[in-house]
Enzyme design. Structure first.
Site, PDB file in Angstrom:
ATOM      1  N   HIS A 232       0.830  -1.209   0.000  1.00 34.05           N
ATOM      2  CA  HIS A 232       0.000   0.000   0.000  1.00 34.05           C
ATOM      3  C   HIS A 232       0.863   1.258   0.000  1.00 34.05           C
ATOM      4  O   HIS A 232       1.662   1.479   0.914  1.00 34.05           O
ATOM      5  CB  HIS A 232      -0.884  -0.027   1.241  1.00 34.05           C
ATOM      6  CG  HIS A 232      -1.846   1.095   1.353  1.00 34.05           C
ATOM      7  ND1 HIS A 232      -1.802   2.012   2.380  1.00 34.05           N
ATOM      8  CD2 HIS A 232      -2.893   1.455   0.574  1.00 34.05           C
ATOM      9  CE1 HIS A 232      -2.780   2.870   2.239  1.00 34.05           C
ATOM     10  NE2 HIS A 232      -3.465   2.561   1.146  1.00 34.05           N
TER      11      HIS A 232
ATOM     12  N   HIS B  44      -1.381  10.913  -1.752  1.00 37.88           N
ATOM     13  CA  HIS B  44      -2.642  10.423  -1.213  1.00 37.88           C
ATOM     14  C   HIS B  44      -3.611  11.538  -0.837  1.00 37.88           C
ATOM     15  O   HIS B  44      -4.754  11.561  -1.292  1.00 37.88           O
ATOM     16  CB  HIS B  44      -2.398   9.546   0.019  1.00 37.88           C
ATOM     17  CG  HIS B  44      -3.663   9.084   0.671  1.00 37.88           C
ATOM     18  ND1 HIS B  44      -4.269   9.785   1.699  1.00 37.88           N
ATOM     19  CD2 HIS B  44      -4.448   8.001   0.437  1.00 37.88           C
ATOM     20  CE1 HIS B  44      -5.368   9.153   2.062  1.00 37.88           C
ATOM     21  NE2 HIS B  44      -5.512   8.075   1.317  1.00 37.88           N
TER      22      HIS B  44
END
Length: 304
Positions: free
Chosen positions: A50, A92
């Site tokens: 991730h 992100h």
């Protein structure tokens, strides 16, 4: 929970050990698209790094991608947003303050949204020192830079289009960059790329624009709604706290957009106990900041 960067040296040593032993089960990743890849050993779930190996290196940086590679994981996940002048970058949050020094470099530009800065301005930012001094000078990569690094490392990519409502046309633009970087040929489309989003409209549009691409919806739709998602996506990727074995079985009971059994890749699992729990539920993949921890928990090495 994130492991701080002091763990990086141990992680690198583990990666060397796994390489000597023959890699990790992440290489068992079932290839997306109409051509299936080899199955994982004993059906163990695929492990996705991730934002790269982000427990041990600053998230979404090339350092995190490279560390995932050294640890033996070929699937990495990233997030894509757009700058003020139209460049796609890998970050992100829709603001830059958490993972860069933007507040020091541009103190009068709050709230420091990605879309309010040019690519050249973002390239000036330090995206590593917040995580640890050894990463000082790491940068926010452009999507093209990121794709080139993943390609160089012979890795595979789970690409998330982040907050598409903020960036009209980002679906088409993402596909354009993927195409220019050589990621939309048959080999990448069938074996090395999945595009996902929390926006059902975004996933649907990507499917309409490129029906050959494997897509994933991030969320946990009600069982009654799953057939609607199956028309335009191949995977449902939920938060691990929101699922049960029965829900996973319901997803597996449907055929997705490419006529294959729908899959479930759950997130974000960083500890052994939870990894074993979701494996018992029957998930196909686990998205994790600490891929080595999860891989050890779910066990096994894949061999072709």
């Amino acid at each position: 929970m994130y492991v701080r960067p002091a763990a990086a040296a141990a992680a690198a040593l583990l990666g060397f050990t796994l390489t000597v032993l023959g890699g990790t089960a992440s290489y068992a990743a079932t290839g997306p698209g109409p051509v299936p890849g080899p199955p994982g050993l004993l059906g163990n779930p695929v492990v996705y790094a991730h934002r790269g190996a982000s427990a041990y290196a600053p998230e979404n940086t090339l350092d995190a991608v490279d560390l995932a590679m050294r640890l033996g994981f070929d699937w990495v996940e990233n997030d894509v947003q757009r700058t003020k002048d139209g460049e796609l970058v890998v970050v992100h949050d829709d603001t830059l303050s958490r993972t860069t020094d933007v507040e020091q470099v541009f103190p009068d530009r709050g709230p420091w949204r990605v879309r309010d800065f040019t690519a050249a301005e973002i390239a000036r930012l330090d995206a590593g020192s917040w995580f640890g001094q050894e990463y000082t000078g790491a940068r926010v990569p452009t999507l093209r830079e990121y794709l080139d690094r993943v390609q160089r490392n012979q890795q595979r990519l789970l690409l998330e289009i982040k907050k598409p409502e903020l960036y009209p046309g980002i679906e088409q633009q993402t596909l354009k960059v993927l195409d220019e970087a050589g990621w939309l040929d048959a080999w990448h489309v069938q074996q090395r790329l999945v595009v996902q989003s929390f926006s059902a409209d975004c996933v649907r549009l990507v499917h309409e624009l490129r029906p050959d691409l494997v897509t994933a919806f991030l969320g946990t739709p009600a069982v009654a709604d799953l057939p609607r998602y199956a028309r335009f996506t191949d995977r449902i990727n939920p938060w691990h706290t929101t699922i049960s074995a029965e829900w996973v079985a319901a997803v597996h009971g449907l055929l997705g957009a490419h006529g294959r059994t729908m899959e479930v890749d759950t997130w974000i699992v960083d500890d052994a106990t939870t990894a074993r729990k979701v494996r018992a539920m029957g998930v196909d993949g686990i998205i994790t900041n600490a891929p080595d921890v999860v891989q050890e928990a779910v066990g096994g090495y894949w061999q072709g």
